[in-house]
Write a protein that holds these residues in place. Structure first.
Motif, PDB file in Angstrom:
ATOM      1  N   SER A   1      60.597  97.909 -20.642  1.00 12.53           N
ATOM      2  CA  SER A   1      61.296  96.663 -20.326  1.00 12.53           C
ATOM      3  C   SER A   1      60.267  95.584 -19.986  1.00 12.53           C
ATOM      4  O   SER A   1      59.123  95.909 -19.625  1.00 12.53           O
ATOM      5  CB  SER A   1      62.235  96.888 -19.142  1.00 12.53           C
ATOM      6  OG  SER A   1      61.552  97.609 -18.144  1.00 12.53           O
ATOM      7  N   PRO A   2      60.652  94.310 -20.106  1.00 15.69           N
ATOM      8  CA  PRO A   2      59.707  93.246 -19.770  1.00 15.69           C
ATOM      9  C   PRO A   2      59.252  93.390 -18.322  1.00 15.69           C
ATOM     10  O   PRO A   2      59.947  93.980 -17.487  1.00 15.69           O
ATOM     11  CB  PRO A   2      60.527  91.969 -19.956  1.00 15.69           C
ATOM     12  CG  PRO A   2      61.650  92.367 -20.851  1.00 15.69           C
ATOM     13  CD  PRO A   2      61.934  93.803 -20.570  1.00 15.69           C
ATOM     14  N   VAL A   3      58.078  92.823 -18.045  1.00 18.36           N
ATOM     15  CA  VAL A   3      57.489  93.000 -16.719  1.00 18.36           C
ATOM     16  C   VAL A   3      58.466  92.568 -15.615  1.00 18.36           C
ATOM     17  O   VAL A   3      59.131  91.542 -15.714  1.00 18.36           O
ATOM     18  CB  VAL A   3      56.150  92.215 -16.613  1.00 18.36           C
ATOM     19  CG1 VAL A   3      56.354  90.735 -16.827  1.00 18.36           C
ATOM     20  CG2 VAL A   3      55.454  92.494 -15.301  1.00 18.36           C
ATOM     21  N   GLU A   4      58.558  93.397 -14.577  1.00 17.70           N
ATOM     22  CA  GLU A   4      59.390  93.050 -13.417  1.00 17.70           C
ATOM     23  C   GLU A   4      58.884  93.806 -12.196  1.00 17.70           C
ATOM     24  O   GLU A   4      58.155  94.798 -12.312  1.00 17.70           O
ATOM     25  CB  GLU A   4      60.862  93.373 -13.673  1.00 17.70           C
ATOM     26  CG  GLU A   4      61.126  94.837 -13.896  1.00 17.70           C
ATOM     27  CD  GLU A   4      62.606  95.186 -13.969  1.00 17.70           C
ATOM     28  OE1 GLU A   4      63.414  94.611 -13.218  1.00 17.70           O
ATOM     29  OE2 GLU A   4      62.938  96.060 -14.788  1.00 17.70           O
ATOM     30  N   ARG A   5      59.303  93.299 -11.033  1.00 14.56           N
ATOM     31  CA  ARG A   5      58.925  93.984  -9.797  1.00 14.56           C
ATOM     32  C   ARG A   5      59.896  95.154  -9.628  1.00 14.56           C
ATOM     33  O   ARG A   5      61.055  94.957  -9.250  1.00 14.56           O
ATOM     34  CB  ARG A   5      58.995  93.012  -8.615  1.00 14.56           C
ATOM     35  CG  ARG A   5      58.298  93.512  -7.380  1.00 14.56           C
ATOM     36  CD  ARG A   5      58.343  92.485  -6.263  1.00 14.56           C
ATOM     37  NE  ARG A   5      57.403  91.401  -6.417  1.00 14.56           N
ATOM     38  CZ  ARG A   5      56.132  91.424  -6.039  1.00 14.56           C
ATOM     39  NH1 ARG A   5      55.629  92.512  -5.491  1.00 14.56           N
ATOM     40  NH2 ARG A   5      55.352  90.374  -6.217  1.00 14.56           N
ATOM     41  N   ILE A   6      59.436  96.343  -9.927  1.00 14.30           N
ATOM     42  CA  ILE A   6      60.335  97.513  -9.896  1.00 14.30           C
ATOM     43  C   ILE A   6      60.474  98.026  -8.467  1.00 14.30           C
ATOM     44  O   ILE A   6      61.536  98.472  -8.042  1.00 14.30           O
ATOM     45  CB  ILE A   6      59.819  98.596 -10.863  1.00 14.30           C
ATOM     46  CG1 ILE A   6      59.950  98.046 -12.285  1.00 14.30           C
ATOM     47  CG2 ILE A   6      60.596  99.895 -10.728  1.00 14.30           C
ATOM     48  CD1 ILE A   6      59.518  98.959 -13.388  1.00 14.30           C
ATOM     49  N   TYR A   7      59.386  97.956  -7.716  1.00 13.85           N
ATOM     50  CA  TYR A   7      59.398  98.254  -6.265  1.00 13.85           C
ATOM     51  C   TYR A   7      58.609  97.133  -5.598  1.00 13.85           C
ATOM     52  O   TYR A   7      57.841  96.432  -6.276  1.00 13.85           O
ATOM     53  CB  TYR A   7      58.730  99.603  -5.989  1.00 13.85           C
ATOM     54  CG  TYR A   7      59.538 100.778  -6.497  1.00 13.85           C
ATOM     55  CD1 TYR A   7      60.677 101.197  -5.826  1.00 13.85           C
ATOM     56  CD2 TYR A   7      59.165 101.434  -7.663  1.00 13.85           C
ATOM     57  CE1 TYR A   7      61.441 102.254  -6.314  1.00 13.85           C
ATOM     58  CE2 TYR A   7      59.925 102.488  -8.154  1.00 13.85           C
ATOM     59  CZ  TYR A   7      61.057 102.891  -7.471  1.00 13.85           C
ATOM     60  OH  TYR A   7      61.825 103.916  -7.960  1.00 13.85           O
ATOM     61  N   PRO A   8      58.734  96.944  -4.296  1.00 17.08           N
ATOM     62  CA  PRO A   8      57.982  95.861  -3.652  1.00 17.08           C
ATOM     63  C   PRO A   8      56.487  95.935  -3.965  1.00 17.08           C
ATOM     64  O   PRO A   8      55.817  94.915  -4.049  1.00 17.08           O
ATOM     65  CB  PRO A   8      58.246  96.076  -2.156  1.00 17.08           C
ATOM     66  CG  PRO A   8      59.556  96.794  -2.108  1.00 17.08           C
ATOM     67  CD  PRO A   8      59.618  97.645  -3.355  1.00 17.08           C
TER      68      PRO A   8
END
Ligand SMILES: C[S@@+](CC[C@H](N)C(=O)[O-])C[C@H]1O[C@@H](n2cnc3c(N)ncnc32)[C@H](O)[C@@H]1O
Length: 391
Positions: A275-282
């Motif tokens: 998936s496109p870059v994202e903050r998956i965990y803090p």
């Protein structure tokens, strides 16, 4: 490669024990440690990350492995029996005596001059390495994802060696590779991965430890060309080394395998699909992204202590777009690899210095170190740059 350091007098007993349990490497050699009182026994890829209790009294050490010469001798013998000794000597150094193992896949480059003996080369390699499942011919890395152009030239089917036209789908190219006690899922036909960079990765880990010492806290690591994530295997597993991690790559297949790897290394849930870059965990920013625009994404710029730049053909061109990722409020580091002509190394050092912010006083200047030949004129080099905080 993982080795068990065993006192000389116990070596025979330990070899038997390792063999019985399938933990002795078939491909690599046992060799003496520098103290002359111990031997280093190469462990197979089946060895669990934590050594079984019957081995726990011995120290595990990570050292460059040495190939078992018996396999090499066997390969020449098999080759000679197939093509004849005269043909072997006629082509001398053009025969591929080297190869790379990625799990149970053997990757071999075949010189044009001996390419008509492709089947014999593949059969001889397989016959001399009984643990190899597929031999693939490597025609070099290509394209923006830097994937090797690999063609299967032999595989083992019900213990028979099959060469020639091997239909796609009749073999699996996903493999688990063991490195520094971790399993790394990779597929060399879908994403870049090289076992030959293990020493480079260990150097990066040592530099990360030095930076952590300097900052007095775990570091924030940004790996914008992460591939399947081999440098992160150790980085996220070592206590208090990395606090936050950004791992991105342009290749969705690499990110899919990275998620799988992180699930095992981090012990957390990650998406199944790339998936496109994202903050998956803090503390984890992961996904598909173009590194050249990464710092424009809100919350990503000015945030990282260590930026790893592993796109050797384009590192210098990419650097200006990556500098904004560094947190300039404290000392930071850029660790990179560059392909450059031998004659241009000094010039490349100067160019890197002009792109980078001022260096940290008291630390070495940027100096490309040659790691290996890339071609007859080009060299693969690496560097590290200690960056000073902004006043
Ligand atoms: C030489 S490989 C290194 C991969 C990984 N770091 C390793 O050591 O195995 C370079 C990686 O950069 C990725 N790449 C190429 N161009 C990129 C870009 N503009 N942004 C992000 N990743 C890119 C490729 O897909 C490839 O996985």
């Amino acid at each position: 490669m993982r080795h068990l350091r065993v006192p000389n007098k116990s070596v025979q007993a330990i070899i038997v024990l390792l063999k019985d349990n399938g933990l002795l490497s078939q491909e690599m050699r046992i060799f003496p440690d520098t103290d002359g009182e111990h031997r280093l026994i190469p462990l197979s890829e089946n060895t669990p990350p934590i050594l079984p209790s019957y081995l726990s009294q011995y120290e595990e050490v990570s050292k460059q492995g040495i190939h078992e010469e018996r396999s090499t001798a066997d390969w020449w013998a098999h080759l000679s029996s197939m093509v004849g000794e005269d043909t072997v000597s006629a082509h001398g150094d053009n025969w591929p005596s080297n190869h790379e193992f990625i799990g149970d896949i053997m990757i071999v480059r075949i010189n044009e001059e001996v390419s008509s003996y492709r089947k014999e080369i593949a059969s001889s390699k397989m016959a001399s390495h009984p643990n190899v499942r597929i031999v693939m011919e490597d025609r070099g890395v290509q394209g923006k994802f830097r994937i090797r152009d690999l063609t299967p030239i032999a595989h083992r089917k019900n213990s028979e060696i099959v060469t020639g036209n091997i239909p796609g789908g009749s073999y699996d190219t996903r493999v688990m590779v063991r490195e520094s006690g971790k399993s790394i899922l990779c597929d060399p036909t879908k994403a870049y991965f090289s076992t030959k960079l293990q020493t480079e990765r260990l150097e990066t880990i040592n530099l990360a430890r030095e930076l952590k010492e300097l900052l007095g806290r775990p570091i924030r690591v940004c790996d914008p060309f992460c591939g399947v994530g081999p440098v992160l295997a150790k980085m996220v597993s070592e206590d208090d080394l990395a606090s936050d991690v950004l791992a991105t790559d342009l290749n969705p297949d690499a990110i899919e395998m990275l998620f799988d790897n992180l699930r095992r290394w981090d012990g957390r849930r990650y998406p199944k699909e790339p998936s496109p870059v994202e903050r998956i965990y803090p503390d984890r920013i992961i996904g598909v992204a173009d590194a050249s625009v990464l710092s424009e994404i809100p919350g990503i710029a000015n945030s990282w202590d260590l930026v790893i730049v592993n796109l050797p053909h384009r590192t210098i061109e990419m650097l200006p777009k990556l500098i904004p990722l560094l947190d300039m409020s404290s000392p930071s580091m850029v660790r990179g690899r560059v392909v450059v002509a031998e004659s241009d190394i000094e010039d490349a050092n100067r160019r890197i210095m002009t792109i980078l912010p001022p260096l940290l006083p008291g630390y070495p200047s940027v100096e490309l170190k040659v790691k290996r030949d890339y071609s007859s004129t080009l060299r693969l080099c690496s560097f590290e740059a200690w960056i000073a905080p902004l006043e």
